[in-house]
Design an enzyme around this catalytic site. Structure first.
Site, PDB file in Angstrom:
ATOM      1  N   HIS A  13       8.912  11.381  51.974  1.00 27.18           N
ATOM      2  CA  HIS A  13       8.044  12.550  52.268  1.00 27.18           C
ATOM      3  C   HIS A  13       7.334  12.297  53.591  1.00 27.18           C
ATOM      4  O   HIS A  13       6.404  11.501  53.663  1.00 27.18           O
ATOM      5  CB  HIS A  13       7.013  12.753  51.153  1.00 27.18           C
ATOM      6  N   HIS A  15       5.999  14.043  57.571  1.00 31.14           N
ATOM      7  CA  HIS A  15       5.819  15.113  58.564  1.00 31.14           C
ATOM      8  C   HIS A  15       5.970  14.496  59.953  1.00 31.14           C
ATOM      9  O   HIS A  15       5.208  13.583  60.304  1.00 31.14           O
ATOM     10  CB  HIS A  15       4.421  15.730  58.441  1.00 31.14           C
ATOM     11  N   LYS A  99      11.736  22.674  49.754  1.00 33.47           N
ATOM     12  CA  LYS A  99      10.334  22.332  49.503  1.00 33.47           C
ATOM     13  C   LYS A  99       9.576  23.578  49.062  1.00 33.47           C
ATOM     14  O   LYS A  99       9.612  24.612  49.731  1.00 33.47           O
ATOM     15  CB  LYS A  99       9.710  21.764  50.789  1.00 33.47           C
ATOM     16  N   HIS A 136       4.976  20.844  46.330  1.00 32.69           N
ATOM     17  CA  HIS A 136       3.561  20.583  46.587  1.00 32.69           C
ATOM     18  C   HIS A 136       2.887  21.084  45.309  1.00 32.69           C
ATOM     19  O   HIS A 136       2.744  22.293  45.116  1.00 32.69           O
ATOM     20  CB  HIS A 136       3.052  21.321  47.825  1.00 32.69           C
ATOM     21  N   HIS A 174       3.725  13.593  46.354  1.00 31.11           N
ATOM     22  CA  HIS A 174       2.380  13.022  46.540  1.00 31.11           C
ATOM     23  C   HIS A 174       1.447  13.264  45.336  1.00 31.11           C
ATOM     24  O   HIS A 174       0.427  13.921  45.452  1.00 31.11           O
ATOM     25  CB  HIS A 174       1.724  13.497  47.841  1.00 31.11           C
ATOM     26  N   ASP A 247       3.830  10.834  53.121  1.00 34.45           N
ATOM     27  CA  ASP A 247       3.113  12.063  53.493  1.00 34.45           C
ATOM     28  C   ASP A 247       2.321  11.836  54.783  1.00 34.45           C
ATOM     29  O   ASP A 247       1.276  12.453  54.992  1.00 34.45           O
ATOM     30  CB  ASP A 247       2.194  12.550  52.365  1.00 34.45           C
TER      31      ASP A 247
HETATM   32  C1  NCD Z   1       0.236  17.975  55.290  1.00 34.04           C
HETATM   33  C2  NCD Z   1       0.380  18.443  56.735  1.00 34.04           C
HETATM   34  O1  NCD Z   1      -0.536  18.224  57.531  1.00 34.04           O
HETATM   35  O2  NCD Z   1       1.440  18.995  57.078  1.00 34.04           O
HETATM   36  N1  NCD Z   1      -1.128  17.656  55.037  1.00 34.04           N
HETATM   37  C3  NCD Z   1      -1.598  16.856  54.045  1.00 34.04           C
HETATM   38  O3  NCD Z   1      -2.812  16.760  53.893  1.00 34.04           O
HETATM   39  N2  NCD Z   1      -0.802  16.180  53.263  1.00 34.04           N
HETATM   40  C4  NCD Z   1       0.757  19.031  54.384  1.00 34.04           C
HETATM   41  C5  NCD Z   1       0.964  18.569  52.967  1.00 34.04           C
HETATM   42  O4  NCD Z   1       1.836  17.740  52.695  1.00 34.04           O
HETATM   43  O5  NCD Z   1       0.240  19.042  52.083  1.00 34.04           O
HETATM   44 ZN    ZN Z   2       3.222  16.471  53.001  1.00 36.78          ZN
END
Ligand code: NCD
Ligand code: ZN
Length: 345
Positions: A13, A15, A99, A136, A174, A247
């Protein structure tokens, strides 16, 4: 113990954003992990296999020369994702999952699903073709307390969904609560969960220690200590349902240290070290390899990695901030504090 050697791990997971942000953060993950599940919450989101192919290409181009890192792509499920797109997912070799962002639940989720019933046909196709749904797992009902949104999601969304489509593979992303850890432990083999380093290391007191500390704010938000303890127990249990998903969610410092700051903790540069700390504190370093390197690929039906990585026992100080898209930089989780393990390659 002065050294930890494990099979090369994956991040299930992650970003990495796009453009200059992508170029700034991707090398950190590519250094520690062989593969990562790439979240699709860009602006606009990655909704089709064609968009995922283009995004994947941009990721490959942003990799350091010689890197063998493999991005595993996902699509952002919307109210109108057609079942035919799932067929294209199956035919592609690189899109691994869809997702689910309940609309309004988190960063860039406004194009998310308003009512899962609208996705019935598409979810049926996913179940039929063996494409996992990554959730999520928080309800967005403003009447529900922010600390209870994950537990309510289990009752209101997860249980009805799994009752209707038991063959659909679901990853509860998460997880942050005892309720979610218990739900996943007791579910059948089609349900797995990812766990972040921040939810294994901290409880919600951390956000308010001596003042409001935005770099400990992510979604789902940190919970009480009893929940953290349950998450550590799940992660270190050896159960194949639980696997590593950082995450890591980069946001420039000046978008977090403001009146209405973004949610997300940045952990890509020191992810494995953070997990090692959490597992060591639980006396369970022997369970780290399964969690980091075996359970994820086994759940996704992918081969385990062949290489190895090493962590060395060493006290070192994390920088206060690292370079990002502007001069404000980005503040990693635990910035300025001492780490106990160091990634050695
Ligand atoms: C994530 C993001 O910034 O893209 N933020 C987070 O707090 N985890 C989005 C997400 O996974 O909820
Ligand atoms: Zn995330």
């Amino acid at each position: 113990m002065t050294e930890i050697k494990i099979t090369a791990p994956d991040d299930w997971h992650l970003h990495v954003r796009d453009g200059a942000a992508l170029a700034a953060v991707l090398p950190a993950t590519a250094k520690q992990f062989a593969r990562a599940i790439i979240m699709p919450n860009l602006r606009p989101p990655v909704r089709t296999v064609a968009e995922a192919a283009a995004y994947r290409q941009r990721i490959l181009e942003a990799l350091p020369a010689g890197s063998a890192f493999e991005p595993l792509m996902t699509l952002y499920l919307t109210d109108t994702t057609p079942p035919e797109e799932i067929v294209r997912v199956k035919e592609s070799s690189f899109v691994k999952a869809l997702k689910l962002y309940p609309a309004g639940a988190t960063t860039n989720s406004d194009a998310g699903v308003t009512d899962l019933a609208k996705c019935d046909k598409t979810l049926e196709k996913m179940a039929e073709l063996g494409i996992p749904l990554l959730t999520h797992g928080e309800v967005t009902d403003p009447a529900v307390d922010v600390f209870d949104r994950e537990a309510r999601f289990i009752e209101r969304v997860m249980m009805p969904l799994r009752a209707r489509l038991p063959q659909l593979k679901v990853v509860f992303e998460h997880i942050t609560t005892r309720e979610a850890a218990q739900y996943v432990s007791e579910a059948d083999a089609n349900v797995g969960a990812t766990l972040t380093p921040q939810h294994l290391l901290y409880n919600r007191n951390e956000i308010f220690k001596g003042g409001i500390r935005p770099h400990f704010y992510c979604l789902p938000v940190l919970k009480r200590e009893e929940h953290r303890v349950a998450l550590v127990k799940a992660a270190t249990s050896g159960s194949p349902k639980f696997f590593l998903g950082t995450d890591s969610a980069p946001h420039a410092r000046n978008t977090k240290e403001v009146a209405c700051g973004c949610a997300g903790c940045y952990t890509a540069p020191h992810a494995l070290e953070l997990y090692a700390e959490a597992f060591e504190a639980a006396g369970a370093l022997d369970k780290l390899e399964g969690f980091a390197s075996f359970h994820g690929p086994d759940f996704y039906g992918l081969p385990r990695n062949s290489g190895e990585v090493t962590l060395t026992r060493l006290d070192w100080k994390l920088p206060e901030s690292v370079p990002y898209i502007d001069e404000s930089g980005i503040v990693p989780l635990k910035a300025g504090e001492t780490m106990r393990w160091k990634f050695a390659g």
